[in-house]
Design a protein around this motif. Sequence first.
Motif, PDB file in Angstrom:
ATOM      1  N   ARG A  32     -10.037   9.936   6.817  1.00 41.19           N
ATOM      2  CA  ARG A  32      -9.722   8.838   5.910  1.00 41.19           C
ATOM      3  C   ARG A  32      -8.211   8.691   5.729  1.00 41.19           C
ATOM      4  O   ARG A  32      -7.452   9.594   6.046  1.00 41.19           O
ATOM      5  CB  ARG A  32     -10.364   9.078   4.546  1.00 41.19           C
ATOM      6  N   VAL A  33      -7.834   7.536   5.187  1.00 36.77           N
ATOM      7  CA  VAL A  33      -6.449   7.270   4.838  1.00 36.77           C
ATOM      8  C   VAL A  33      -6.377   7.077   3.331  1.00 36.77           C
ATOM      9  O   VAL A  33      -7.092   6.246   2.767  1.00 36.77           O
ATOM     10  CB  VAL A  33      -5.919   6.010   5.562  1.00 36.77           C
ATOM     11  N   LEU A  34      -5.539   7.851   2.687  1.00 38.69           N
ATOM     12  CA  LEU A  34      -5.281   7.691   1.258  1.00 38.69           C
ATOM     13  C   LEU A  34      -3.987   6.903   1.132  1.00 38.69           C
ATOM     14  O   LEU A  34      -3.012   7.192   1.826  1.00 38.69           O
ATOM     15  CB  LEU A  34      -5.118   9.044   0.577  1.00 38.69           C
ATOM     16  N   LYS A  35      -3.967   5.904   0.238  1.00 36.89           N
ATOM     17  CA  LYS A  35      -2.799   5.047   0.092  1.00 36.89           C
ATOM     18  C   LYS A  35      -2.435   4.890  -1.382  1.00 36.89           C
ATOM     19  O   LYS A  35      -3.292   4.634  -2.219  1.00 36.89           O
ATOM     20  CB  LYS A  35      -3.063   3.670   0.702  1.00 36.89           C
ATOM     21  N   SER A  36      -1.141   5.030  -1.640  1.00 43.83           N
ATOM     22  CA  SER A  36      -0.613   4.799  -2.982  1.00 43.83           C
ATOM     23  C   SER A  36       0.504   3.772  -2.892  1.00 43.83           C
ATOM     24  O   SER A  36       1.375   3.867  -2.029  1.00 43.83           O
ATOM     25  CB  SER A  36      -0.056   6.097  -3.570  1.00 43.83           C
ATOM     26  N   LEU A  37       0.479   2.790  -3.765  1.00 47.54           N
ATOM     27  CA  LEU A  37       1.528   1.768  -3.820  1.00 47.54           C
ATOM     28  C   LEU A  37       2.579   2.083  -4.880  1.00 47.54           C
ATOM     29  O   LEU A  37       3.568   1.361  -5.010  1.00 47.54           O
ATOM     30  CB  LEU A  37       0.912   0.394  -4.105  1.00 47.54           C
ATOM     31  N   ASP A  38       2.367   3.187  -5.639  1.00 51.35           N
ATOM     32  CA  ASP A  38       3.254   3.490  -6.757  1.00 51.35           C
ATOM     33  C   ASP A  38       3.755   4.944  -6.720  1.00 51.35           C
ATOM     34  O   ASP A  38       3.812   5.616  -7.734  1.00 51.35           O
ATOM     35  CB  ASP A  38       2.553   3.191  -8.076  1.00 51.35           C
ATOM     36  N   MET A  39       4.135   5.400  -5.557  1.00 49.47           N
ATOM     37  CA  MET A  39       4.679   6.750  -5.360  1.00 49.47           C
ATOM     38  C   MET A  39       3.739   7.860  -5.810  1.00 49.47           C
ATOM     39  O   MET A  39       4.177   8.904  -6.281  1.00 49.47           O
ATOM     40  CB  MET A  39       6.042   6.893  -6.040  1.00 49.47           C
ATOM     41  N   GLY A  40       2.438   7.643  -5.672  1.00 44.17           N
ATOM     42  CA  GLY A  40       1.464   8.687  -5.916  1.00 44.17           C
ATOM     43  C   GLY A  40       0.825   8.716  -7.290  1.00 44.17           C
ATOM     44  O   GLY A  40       0.036   9.615  -7.584  1.00 44.17           O
ATOM     45  N   LYS A  41       1.112   7.749  -8.130  1.00 44.32           N
ATOM     46  CA  LYS A  41       0.478   7.720  -9.460  1.00 44.32           C
ATOM     47  C   LYS A  41      -0.995   7.349  -9.354  1.00 44.32           C
ATOM     48  O   LYS A  41      -1.837   7.902 -10.055  1.00 44.32           O
ATOM     49  CB  LYS A  41       1.206   6.745 -10.378  1.00 44.32           C
TER      50      LYS A  41
END
Length: 174
Positions: A32-41
């Motif tokens: 899987r791919v984990l994605k964060s748009l807010d630096m990991g919050k």
Amino acid sequence: MRKEKLFFAASNTNIKTLGKTIWIVSGGKKARVLKSLDMGKTWKIHNTPIIQGNGPQGIYSVDFYDENNGIIFGGDYSNPNDNCANKAITNDGGKTWTLIADNEEPGYKSCVKYIPNSSGKEIVAVGKTGISYSKNSGKNWTTISSDSFYTIQFINESSAWLGGPEKLGKLILN
């Protein structure tokens, strides 16, 4: 509580950051791919078509040319010549992934990188089975060396450093 191994540490390229966006890729039972748009919050998880289910199977490397266009690479570490469901691209930032060159060379690779200033067309992938190059966004690949390397880092659009088993190399592109 039972803990699962979710991430590989292959070549230190299972994490990609671009601005405030972070992508982390996994292997083993689920690729899987984990994605964060807010630096990991906060995180979203996206499934992929990459081979999975067995311990050494999954995604070993991720790279993004820009916020939308990315590539994932891996396969089955225990069967490095297998080229089934081991590479995929996205054009929507990692929400969906499409297999490329399925059942075609190259097989397992531990590191993939876009060549800088190539408009996302040129890609190099390295692994214990050699160095492979694509000039059409991963649709087709050419083996440029059978030398085993685990990681590659571009200095600019024509040169990169490579690291492998007890060796360093420099790739010069013409």
